[in-house]
Design a protein around this motif. Structure first.
Motif, PDB file in Angstrom:
ATOM      1  N   ALA A 177       0.822  -1.214   0.000  1.00  0.00           N
ATOM      2  CA  ALA A 177       0.000   0.000   0.000  1.00  0.00           C
ATOM      3  C   ALA A 177       0.856   1.266   0.000  1.00  0.00           C
ATOM      4  N   GLY A 178       2.164   1.117   0.243  1.00  0.00           N
ATOM      5  CA  GLY A 178       3.057   2.267   0.275  1.00  0.00           C
ATOM      6  C   GLY A 178       3.107   2.985   1.609  1.00  0.00           C
ATOM      7  N   TRP A 179       2.577   2.360   2.655  1.00  0.00           N
ATOM      8  CA  TRP A 179       2.577   2.984   3.989  1.00  0.00           C
ATOM      9  C   TRP A 179       3.902   2.778   4.712  1.00  0.00           C
ATOM     10  N   MET A 180       4.622   1.738   4.322  1.00  0.00           N
ATOM     11  CA  MET A 180       5.897   1.400   4.939  1.00  0.00           C
ATOM     12  C   MET A 180       6.931   1.237   3.838  1.00  0.00           C
ATOM     13  N   GLN A 181       8.204   1.378   4.227  1.00  0.00           N
ATOM     14  CA  GLN A 181       9.319   1.166   3.312  1.00  0.00           C
ATOM     15  C   GLN A 181      10.249   0.144   3.933  1.00  0.00           C
ATOM     16  N   GLU A 182      10.863  -0.656   3.074  1.00  0.00           N
ATOM     17  CA  GLU A 182      11.799  -1.668   3.546  1.00  0.00           C
ATOM     18  C   GLU A 182      13.105  -1.510   2.789  1.00  0.00           C
ATOM     19  N   ASP A 194      23.107  -2.685   7.131  1.00  0.00           N
ATOM     20  CA  ASP A 194      24.535  -2.789   6.822  1.00  0.00           C
ATOM     21  C   ASP A 194      24.880  -4.195   6.354  1.00  0.00           C
ATOM     22  N   ASP A 195      24.297  -5.157   6.996  1.00  0.00           N
ATOM     23  CA  ASP A 195      24.429  -6.552   6.598  1.00  0.00           C
ATOM     24  C   ASP A 195      23.246  -6.830   5.663  1.00  0.00           C
ATOM     25  N   ALA A 196      23.490  -7.338   4.487  1.00  0.00           N
ATOM     26  CA  ALA A 196      22.439  -7.543   3.484  1.00  0.00           C
ATOM     27  C   ALA A 196      21.322  -8.458   3.983  1.00  0.00           C
ATOM     28  N   ARG A 197      21.576  -9.229   5.025  1.00  0.00           N
ATOM     29  CA  ARG A 197      20.537 -10.106   5.575  1.00  0.00           C
ATOM     30  C   ARG A 197      19.567  -9.350   6.469  1.00  0.00           C
ATOM     31  N   GLN A 198      19.936  -8.151   6.899  1.00  0.00           N
ATOM     32  CA  GLN A 198      19.085  -7.356   7.785  1.00  0.00           C
ATOM     33  C   GLN A 198      18.028  -6.604   6.985  1.00  0.00           C
ATOM     34  N   LYS A 199      16.789  -6.671   7.467  1.00  0.00           N
ATOM     35  CA  LYS A 199      15.720  -5.872   6.880  1.00  0.00           C
ATOM     36  C   LYS A 199      15.477  -4.687   7.808  1.00  0.00           C
ATOM     37  N   VAL A 200      15.420  -3.511   7.222  1.00  0.00           N
ATOM     38  CA  VAL A 200      15.143  -2.286   7.971  1.00  0.00           C
ATOM     39  C   VAL A 200      13.834  -1.729   7.438  1.00  0.00           C
ATOM     40  N   VAL A 201      12.911  -1.426   8.337  1.00  0.00           N
ATOM     41  CA  VAL A 201      11.610  -0.900   7.937  1.00  0.00           C
ATOM     42  C   VAL A 201      11.375   0.456   8.582  1.00  0.00           C
ATOM     43  N   ALA A 202      10.595   1.286   7.887  1.00  0.00           N
ATOM     44  CA  ALA A 202      10.233   2.605   8.400  1.00  0.00           C
ATOM     45  C   ALA A 202       8.921   3.017   7.764  1.00  0.00           C
TER      46      ALA A 202
END
Length: 144
Positions: A74-79, A83-91
């Motif tokens: 829906a575009g409400w969150m970004q992923e 630093d480590d390619a295995r890490q997912k960061v969301v905002a």
């Protein structure tokens, strides 16, 4: 089983949580959100690793990932990747922030409704009790 005979803490917590969630869900539906989605948006202000956000919400990572999929679509969150390619960061995204601003008065109406029904002092006491229970369970390793 008669009500007085039930000694299951989880039963009472879950039943009260379901009934409470209905109050919030009805209000938040007016802006197209569920309580779960609202809660995620509220706690995803700054970019966070998926695991840290899951911990903050009291969810396991896989449950949070499932809940995030439609929010990302829906575009409400970004992923992004950490630093480590295995890490997912969301905002939360700009669109998510706008939705959250529109949702806040509806959340407040639900909050006010619960406090009006249960009482302000009782609600504050309940918050304190639940925070203590969460703290004890987390420190005992009983959380995801």
């Amino acid at each position: 089983m008669p009500e007085a005979a039930c000694r299951c803490t989880c039963f009472y917590l879950r039943r009260a949580a379901r009934r409470t969630s209905l109050v919030y869900d009805r209000e938040l539906a007016r802006v197209g959100l569920s309580l779960n989605e609202y809660s995620i948006l509220r706690r995803a202000g700054e970019p966070k690793q998926l695991g840290a956000l899951a911990e903050n919400l009291g969810m396991d990572r896989s449950t949070l990932s499932r809940n995030l999929k439609p929010m990302l679509a829906a575009g409400w969150m970004q992923e992004t990747r950490g630093d480590d390619a295995r890490q997912k960061v969301v905002a939360i995204s700009a669109a998510g922030r706008r939705l959250l601003r529109r949702a806040l008065p509806h959340w407040q109406r639900a909050q006010d409704r619960i406090e009006a029904l249960y009482g302000s002092a009782a609600t504050t006491g309940l918050h304190d009790t639940l925070r203590r229970l969460d703290h004890v369970l987390r420190n005992a390793g009983e959380t995801p």
